[in-house]
Write a protein that holds these residues in place. Sequence first.
Motif, PDB file in Angstrom:
ATOM      1  N   UNK A  42       0.828  -1.206   0.000  1.00  0.00           N
ATOM      2  CA  UNK A  42       0.000   0.000   0.000  1.00  0.00           C
ATOM      3  C   UNK A  42       0.861   1.255   0.000  1.00  0.00           C
ATOM      4  N   UNK A  43       1.962   1.238   0.749  1.00  0.00           N
ATOM      5  CA  UNK A  43       2.858   2.396   0.748  1.00  0.00           C
ATOM      6  C   UNK A  43       3.496   2.580  -0.622  1.00  0.00           C
ATOM      7  N   UNK A  44       3.870   1.489  -1.274  1.00  0.00           N
ATOM      8  CA  UNK A  44       4.468   1.572  -2.600  1.00  0.00           C
ATOM      9  C   UNK A  44       3.472   2.164  -3.601  1.00  0.00           C
ATOM     10  N   UNK A  45       2.231   1.700  -3.547  1.00  0.00           N
ATOM     11  CA  UNK A  45       1.201   2.225  -4.450  1.00  0.00           C
ATOM     12  C   UNK A  45       0.934   3.694  -4.186  1.00  0.00           C
ATOM     13  N   UNK A  46       0.916   4.083  -2.945  1.00  0.00           N
ATOM     14  CA  UNK A  46       0.672   5.489  -2.596  1.00  0.00           C
ATOM     15  C   UNK A  46       1.842   6.355  -3.068  1.00  0.00           C
ATOM     16  N   UNK A  47       3.054   5.853  -2.947  1.00  0.00           N
ATOM     17  CA  UNK A  47       4.224   6.586  -3.411  1.00  0.00           C
ATOM     18  C   UNK A  47       4.184   6.784  -4.914  1.00  0.00           C
ATOM     19  N   UNK A  48       3.759   5.762  -5.672  1.00  0.00           N
ATOM     20  CA  UNK A  48       3.641   5.859  -7.124  1.00  0.00           C
ATOM     21  C   UNK A  48       2.597   6.890  -7.535  1.00  0.00           C
ATOM     22  N   UNK A  49       1.525   7.004  -6.770  1.00  0.00           N
ATOM     23  CA  UNK A  49       0.461   7.944  -7.108  1.00  0.00           C
ATOM     24  C   UNK A  49       0.889   9.378  -6.876  1.00  0.00           C
ATOM     25  N   UNK A  50       1.770   9.629  -5.921  1.00  0.00           N
ATOM     26  CA  UNK A  50       2.182  11.002  -5.622  1.00  0.00           C
ATOM     27  C   UNK A  50       3.262  11.504  -6.578  1.00  0.00           C
ATOM     28  N   UNK A  51       3.881  10.604  -7.324  1.00  0.00           N
ATOM     29  CA  UNK A  51       4.932  11.045  -8.261  1.00  0.00           C
ATOM     30  C   UNK A  51       4.385  11.647  -9.498  1.00  0.00           C
TER      31      UNK A  51
END
Length: 51
Positions: A42-51
């Motif tokens: 979930x953290x990885x997916x959230x990080x991808x969305x903020x880029x």
Amino acid sequence: METYLSFISDVGFPIVVTFYLLYRIEAKLDGVIDSIQRLPQQLFEQLKQTE
């Protein structure tokens, strides 16, 4: 024989309550473990969305 019955009646109830509470806590701990295991994805997916 009476001492054994007295011992069982004195100790039996707390044992039953303890097993019941352990059973309830086990179910909640399973949920916590699942959440912790899903957290990196979930953290990885959230990080991808903020880029």
